[in-house]
Design an enzyme around this catalytic site. Structure first.
Site, PDB file in Angstrom:
ATOM      1  N   HIS A  59      -1.777   0.205   9.714  1.00  0.00           N
ATOM      2  CA  HIS A  59      -1.249   0.705   8.441  1.00  0.00           C
ATOM      3  C   HIS A  59       0.263   0.550   8.410  1.00  0.00           C
ATOM      4  O   HIS A  59       0.977   1.130   9.228  1.00  0.00           O
ATOM      5  CB  HIS A  59      -1.618   2.182   8.258  1.00  0.00           C
ATOM      6  CG  HIS A  59      -1.312   2.702   6.891  1.00  0.00           C
ATOM      7  ND1 HIS A  59      -2.216   2.613   5.847  1.00  0.00           N
ATOM      8  CD2 HIS A  59      -0.212   3.312   6.389  1.00  0.00           C
ATOM      9  CE1 HIS A  59      -1.679   3.149   4.763  1.00  0.00           C
ATOM     10  NE2 HIS A  59      -0.459   3.575   5.064  1.00  0.00           N
ATOM     11  N   SER A  60       0.757  -0.233   7.455  1.00  0.00           N
ATOM     12  CA  SER A  60       2.194  -0.409   7.286  1.00  0.00           C
ATOM     13  C   SER A  60       2.767   0.780   6.530  1.00  0.00           C
ATOM     14  O   SER A  60       2.204   1.225   5.519  1.00  0.00           O
ATOM     15  CB  SER A  60       2.489  -1.705   6.524  1.00  0.00           C
ATOM     16  OG  SER A  60       2.008  -2.812   7.237  1.00  0.00           O
ATOM     17  N   GLN A 116      -5.649   4.719   1.338  1.00  0.00           N
ATOM     18  CA  GLN A 116      -6.173   4.016   2.513  1.00  0.00           C
ATOM     19  C   GLN A 116      -5.845   4.782   3.795  1.00  0.00           C
ATOM     20  O   GLN A 116      -6.676   4.862   4.703  1.00  0.00           O
ATOM     21  CB  GLN A 116      -5.580   2.606   2.582  1.00  0.00           C
ATOM     22  CG  GLN A 116      -6.066   1.674   1.476  1.00  0.00           C
ATOM     23  CD  GLN A 116      -5.609   0.240   1.700  1.00  0.00           C
ATOM     24  OE1 GLN A 116      -5.041  -0.082   2.722  1.00  0.00           O
ATOM     25  NE2 GLN A 116      -5.877  -0.612   0.729  1.00  0.00           N
ATOM     26  N   ARG A 155       5.412  -9.331   7.443  1.00  0.00           N
ATOM     27  CA  ARG A 155       4.917  -8.580   8.594  1.00  0.00           C
ATOM     28  C   ARG A 155       4.411  -9.512   9.689  1.00  0.00           C
ATOM     29  O   ARG A 155       3.874 -10.581   9.410  1.00  0.00           O
ATOM     30  CB  ARG A 155       3.790  -7.640   8.161  1.00  0.00           C
ATOM     31  CG  ARG A 155       4.239  -6.513   7.260  1.00  0.00           C
ATOM     32  CD  ARG A 155       3.066  -5.717   6.742  1.00  0.00           C
ATOM     33  NE  ARG A 155       2.221  -6.501   5.831  1.00  0.00           N
ATOM     34  CZ  ARG A 155       1.159  -6.011   5.205  1.00  0.00           C
ATOM     35  NH1 ARG A 155       0.802  -4.751   5.394  1.00  0.00           N
ATOM     36  NH2 ARG A 155       0.449  -6.769   4.401  1.00  0.00           N
ATOM     37  N   ASP A 168       4.624 -12.235   2.751  1.00  0.00           N
ATOM     38  CA  ASP A 168       4.346 -11.125   3.666  1.00  0.00           C
ATOM     39  C   ASP A 168       5.171 -11.349   4.920  1.00  0.00           C
ATOM     40  O   ASP A 168       4.925 -12.279   5.683  1.00  0.00           O
ATOM     41  CB  ASP A 168       2.851 -11.064   3.993  1.00  0.00           C
ATOM     42  CG  ASP A 168       2.450  -9.742   4.646  1.00  0.00           C
ATOM     43  OD1 ASP A 168       3.327  -9.097   5.253  1.00  0.00           O
ATOM     44  OD2 ASP A 168       1.268  -9.364   4.547  1.00  0.00           O
ATOM     45  N   GLY A 205       7.155  -2.072   2.787  1.00  0.00           N
ATOM     46  CA  GLY A 205       7.256  -3.149   1.808  1.00  0.00           C
ATOM     47  C   GLY A 205       6.825  -4.495   2.339  1.00  0.00           C
ATOM     48  O   GLY A 205       7.435  -5.514   2.033  1.00  0.00           O
TER      49      GLY A 205
END
Length: 1003
Positions: A849-850, A868, A926, A924, A891
């Site tokens: 989970h970000s 979530q 990440r 993205d 983000g």
């Protein structure tokens, strides 16, 4: 004490020694011949006699070696020069020696998949010790020669070695890693010799588990200086830092009996000693010229590359006329040992293959006779076990099967005087070396072994265990020889130096062969001759007890109890040198950290410093530069590589972050540099501007530079950097690939989650006066592009657990939070473990989970993140456990400030991906390798992933974590988050079509 290694009476020494060995062997052989030929010789008796001669000679050699060594130690004579020894203890102080007065010396540490933190601890111990005895380190350099193939270990090696450089700038510390482990250790050292052979005069070779004091290294260098005809000096590496009972038994025996044997060996070795592959110093150029290893004809195990390189290299040096000396009385040299029987035998298996290969070099032209003897004795170390086994089996057949040789062997014959005489002689030959070592210890070092009573008790304990384990090792070695003879080869894998406690299953695997042999052999003997069974009982007892012996001696707890009782103590424990203390502290650090984590206490700095690394000295400038950019200060970035390759007068670029840039800062750049200004942006920003590298004739890369017009205004720069409305028609003609120094500045901003846009201006040589003044005052820092690259790369290493605590939650009362930190310290992540790990389901539900401040904490309607998060926790409670990784990737990895900027752009009509592109970010940003490392740190390998993102699935699988299944997570669809969800589905490929099919909530 004179440093000259004058070795008198070398031939006379060897004549005396080998005469004693030969005379004793003949006496034993005559006694054995008298026993077996009492009623006439048969074929079996001839076989027994033939087996007896080499096996008896094999044990006679260490007997006379120990006798000579004991005499030398008792008389306090140096075994090489025969001059009076100054001291058998480590010198309390050695004074200092100017580094400039020393030959250039490289201390090399070859490693292969070793624990980097422990290797670095040993290296640091030696650096500190060297620093205490030399006025500087300019002439002694430390080299870590890595052949590590494990990528995780390799990344950690780089970090800890940079950290070591930063802590000890006074001693040059170097790191090199080969991609392929060609030639194993010999190939590793050989590559160093080819690359750096002209840079050094001497080379000290260590193993990954070696420790040497600065005094010892310095004394070795002095000996080489004083004896220019000496090519190699081998020290006696004594065992240290053992924790298991097996390790402590071997450590005690090696430390108590080893010095006596080593003194005897040095006496008759003279100038033709052996090389053991580590804890030795050598003259580099002769080693390069003469110690090249041959490739044996044929296939392994007896052909191909020589597996044990050291004996051969020492022999070839001696063949070339260079003296090879054993420094038996030189203290301050240690090594660590395999901690259990299984690992000890595994190491012996590799050595056995290498030693048998040496037999093929016995008739190599020009070798010194003692070098040939070293080859033969090395192989006999394993062949003798097979010979002993055969003679024992033949002796059993002689007693139990009279049909094989004639008359029945009666009870009276078994206990006859000749048999007892031979047995007494054999017992003397076997046990006198131990007794002499014990007496020497009692005379000189009794307090260092815990006192006379404890020393005697320890010797008794070690003797009992050595008798019990001897038949087990005999079987191991005999089987090794047979495997090699019949063509079974082995590799040379990394040693597991830290594994101690064997499970019962592992002990059964290691001892089953010995147990079966003991049951069958002992059972038949007992059934046919109970008296002979009693004679053979020490052998049968060791074989029958092999499994519990292997298991019990592998454990740390019995070793700790022995230590607490004052048993099996050695001088490196009772008076622990500072070098050993430092390494012991590094070994204890993980255990201390586990203890602190189990109680929820913060890990103290002394522990944390051994488990994660701040930037080393080569990256400090980059780290400080990052801080200055975040504070709105300019930074001068040079590119030494580009400067060497071109004749341009440019000495770098002065850069400033667009984020937070003010008119005054822009004017200052113009004063300090030489226009035109350039705006450096990412490829994502270029595409968002409607441009492409092909249109602008730029070379495709990760970043681009836009040449700005003279007197450009700040508002125009901001529009070019992040506006969605700017006119970019003219920009294409000003676009080019960014320079390395410009790209370095941009990478620092991305690491800091700042807006990825940099204003850069060239700086010419000579500098403007104001720039020189600012640099002199420290107002502007300088960093090289390579340093920035190293700093950014160092961020891609393992995260480490810093602290943890139980945190009961509304959805899961039984929860525990573990905080992880990235090495550069900019980001911290949390693992939330729900439920008791002992009761966790398989596969374990896991959510990556970000972090989302607006959704998780405040319930923002722009996304479904909060739903979530809470849905995952509820599912964990229902399933009996799970893990949620709360990742600092706000983000989608662009940071909170840029997330808010993206929200503003979305309100102007862009979707979430186009908004991020406009700001210069990818769809993205990440990376999930950090999540994979957190899971690996928690010991998780099989998971059920709670996700809608296919990229998370792929990243886990690539990291070696098995994703057994996937469970979707859907929030509530509303008019505020619908565009966000649509972009995820249509542009990022997320599995959220079911969510889009929901009716809008609140409408």
């Amino acid at each position: 004490m004179s440093l000259k290694l004058n070795i008198p009476f070398v031939r006379g020494r060897r004549v005396v020694y080998f005469g004693l060995v030969a005379g004793t062997t003949v006496a034993g052989t005559v006694m054995m011949a008298g026993i077996v030929s009492a009623q006439g010789l048969t074929v079996l008796e001839c076989v027994i006699l033939a087996l007896f001669v080499p096996t008896f000679a094999w044990i006679v050699m260490p007997f006379w070696t120990a006798v000579i060594g004991f005499g030398l130690r008792l008389s306090r004579r140096d075994p090489v020069t025969l001059a009076p020894s100054v001291s058998l203890e480590r010198a309390s102080s050695a004074g200092t020696l100017s580094a400039q007065a020393m030959p250039r010396t490289a201390v090399v540490i070859p490693v292969y998949n070793e624990n980097p933190d422990l290797v670095a601890a040993r290296a640091e111990a030696m650096i500190r010790s060297l620093r205490s005895v030399t006025s500087g380190g300019a002439s002694i350099h430390l080299h870590l020669l890595s052949d590590t193939q494990d990528q995780v270990i390799a990344r950690r090696e780089e970090v800890v070695w940079v950290e070591l450089q930063g802590r000890h700038p006074e001693v040059p510390v170097h790191y090199r890693r080969r991609e392929r482990n060609e030639g194993r250790k010999a190939g590793n050292v050989g590559e160093f010799c080819r690359r750096c052979g002209d840079d050094y005069d001497l080379m000290v070779v260590l193993d990954a588990d070696s420790i040497m004091t600065g005094e010892t290294i310095l004394h070795l260098v002095r000996l080489m200086q004083a004896n220019p005809d000496v090519g190699l000096i081998q020290t006696i590496p004594l065992p240290a830092l053992q924790r298991s009972l097996f390790g402590r038994l071997i450590q005690f025996a090696g430390r108590l009996y080893g010095p006596v044997l080593a003194a005897g060996q040095a006496f008759w070795y003279g100038d033709a000693a052996n090389y053991w592959g580590h804890n030795a110093i050598m003259r580099l150029r002769p080693f390069m010229d003469h110690a090249k290893l041959p490739v044996l004809p044929g296939r392994p195990p007896l052909g191909g590359e020589v597996l044990s390189h050291d004996f051969v290299e020492g022999a070839f040096l001696r063949r070339a006329g260079w003296r090879v000396v054993l420094a038996a009385d030189l203290p301050g040299s240690w090594e660590e040992l395999p901690p259990n029987v299984e690992d000890y035998a595994r190491r012996d298996r590799r050595w056995a293959q290498g030693s048998l290969q040496h037999l093929r070099l016995l008739f190599e032209p020009g070798l010194h006779p003692l070098s040939r003897l070293h080859f033969l004795l090395g192989a006999m170390g394993y062949i003798s076990s097979l010979l002993w086994l055969l003679i024992l089996l033949a002796g059993t057949a002689y007693v139990l099967l009279p049909v094989s040789h004639g008359p029945v062997v009666t009870t009276r014959q078994i206990v006859s005087a000749p048999v007892f005489s031979l047995l007494a002689l054999t017992a003397i030959v076997l046990f006198v070396p131990k007794l002499l070592g014990l007496v020497a210890g009692l005379l000189h070092e009794r307090q260092a072994f815990g006192g006379a009573i404890r020393m005697l008790a320890s010797a008794f304990l070690e003797t009992v265990f050595s008798i019990l384990l001897a038949p087990v090792m005999m079987l191991y070695h005999a089987s090794f020889v047979l495997e090699i003879v019949f063509g079974r080869s082995v590799g040379w894998d990394a040693q597991d130096r830290e594994r101690t406690d064997l499970t019962w299953a592992e002990a059964r695997r290691a001892g089953r062969m010995a147990t079966v042999v003991g049951v069958v052999w002992g059972g038949l003997t007992f059934a046919l001759s109970p008296l002979f069974f009693i004679w053979m009982s020490p052998i049968f007892l060791g074989l029958l007890l092999s499994i519990p012996l292997i298991r019990w001696t592998s454990l740390q707890r019995p070793g700790q109890r022995a230590h607490a009782a004052g048993l099996l103590l050695v001088p490196s424990e009772t008076s622990e040198p500072s070098e050993v203390t430092l390494v012991r502290g590094a070994q204890d650090a993980p255990a201390r950290a586990d203890l602190l984590r189990s109680s929820g206490v913060l890990t103290p700095p002394s522990v944390a410093s051994t488990t994660f690394s701040p930037a080393g000295r080569s990256m400090v400038n980059a780290e400080r530069g990052l801080f200055d950019l975040r504070q709105g200060r300019p930074l001068l970035i040079t590119d030494k590589h580009a400067t060497r390759q071109t004749s341009t007068p440019s000495s770098g670029v002065l850069i400033a972050a667009v984020e937070g840039l003010e008119e005054a800062g822009l004017d200052r750049l113009r004063v300090l540099g030489m226009e035109p200004l350039r705006l450096v942006v990412t490829a994502h920003r270029v595409r968002a501007m409607g441009l492409s590298p092909e249109e602008s004739n730029a070379v495709p890369s990760g970043s681009y530079s836009i040449t700005l017009r003279h007197n450009v205004e700040l508002d125009e720069i901001l529009e070019l950097a992040c506006s969605a409305n700017a006119d970019h028609e003219a920009t294409a003609r000003m676009l080019s690939s960014s320079a390395s120094s410009e790209a370095a500045g941009l990478s620092l901003l991305r690491l800091a989650r700042l807006l990825p846009a940099v204003v850069a201006i060239p700086v010419w040589t000579p500098h403007a006066q104001r720039l020189d003044e600012a640099l002199a005052r420290g107002e502007i820092l300088t960093v090289d592009a390579a340093e920035v690259h190293d700093y950014v790369a160092a961020a891609d290493v393992d995260v480490v657990a810093i602290s943890e605590a139980p945190v009961p939650l509304a959805e899961a009362v039984d929860s525990r939070f573990v905080l992880f930190r990235e090495p550069h310290g900019l980001q911290e992540h949390v693992a939330i473990m729900v439920g008791n790990p002992a009761d966790w389901p398989d596969p374990l539900p896991v959510r990556l989970h970000s972090a989302c401040l607006t959704g998780d904490l405040f319930g923002s309607l722009r996304c479904d993140c909060g739903e979530q998060l809470r849905g995952s926790m509820k599912l964990f409670g229902a399933r009996g456990g799970g893990v949620l990784l709360y990742l600092a990737q706000e983000g989608r990895g662009i940071g909170l400030r840029n997330k808010f900027r993206a929200y503003t752009l979305q309100d102007g009509g862009l979707d979430t991906i186009d908004a991020d592109n406009t700001l210069g970010f990818g769809p993205d940003e990440r990376r999930y390798d950090v999540a994979a490392r957190m899971l690996q740190s928690l010991g998780l390998k099989r998971i059920e992933l709670l996700t809608n993102n296919p990229e998370k699935m792929r990243a886990m699988e690539e990291a070696g974590i098995t994703v057994v299944g996937r469970r979707p997570l859907h929030g509530t669809l509303n008019r505020h988050n619908r565009p966000y969800v649509e972009a995820k589905v249509n542009r990022a490929g997320h599995w959220l079509k079911d969510m889009l099919a929901q009716p809008l909530s609140g409408d």
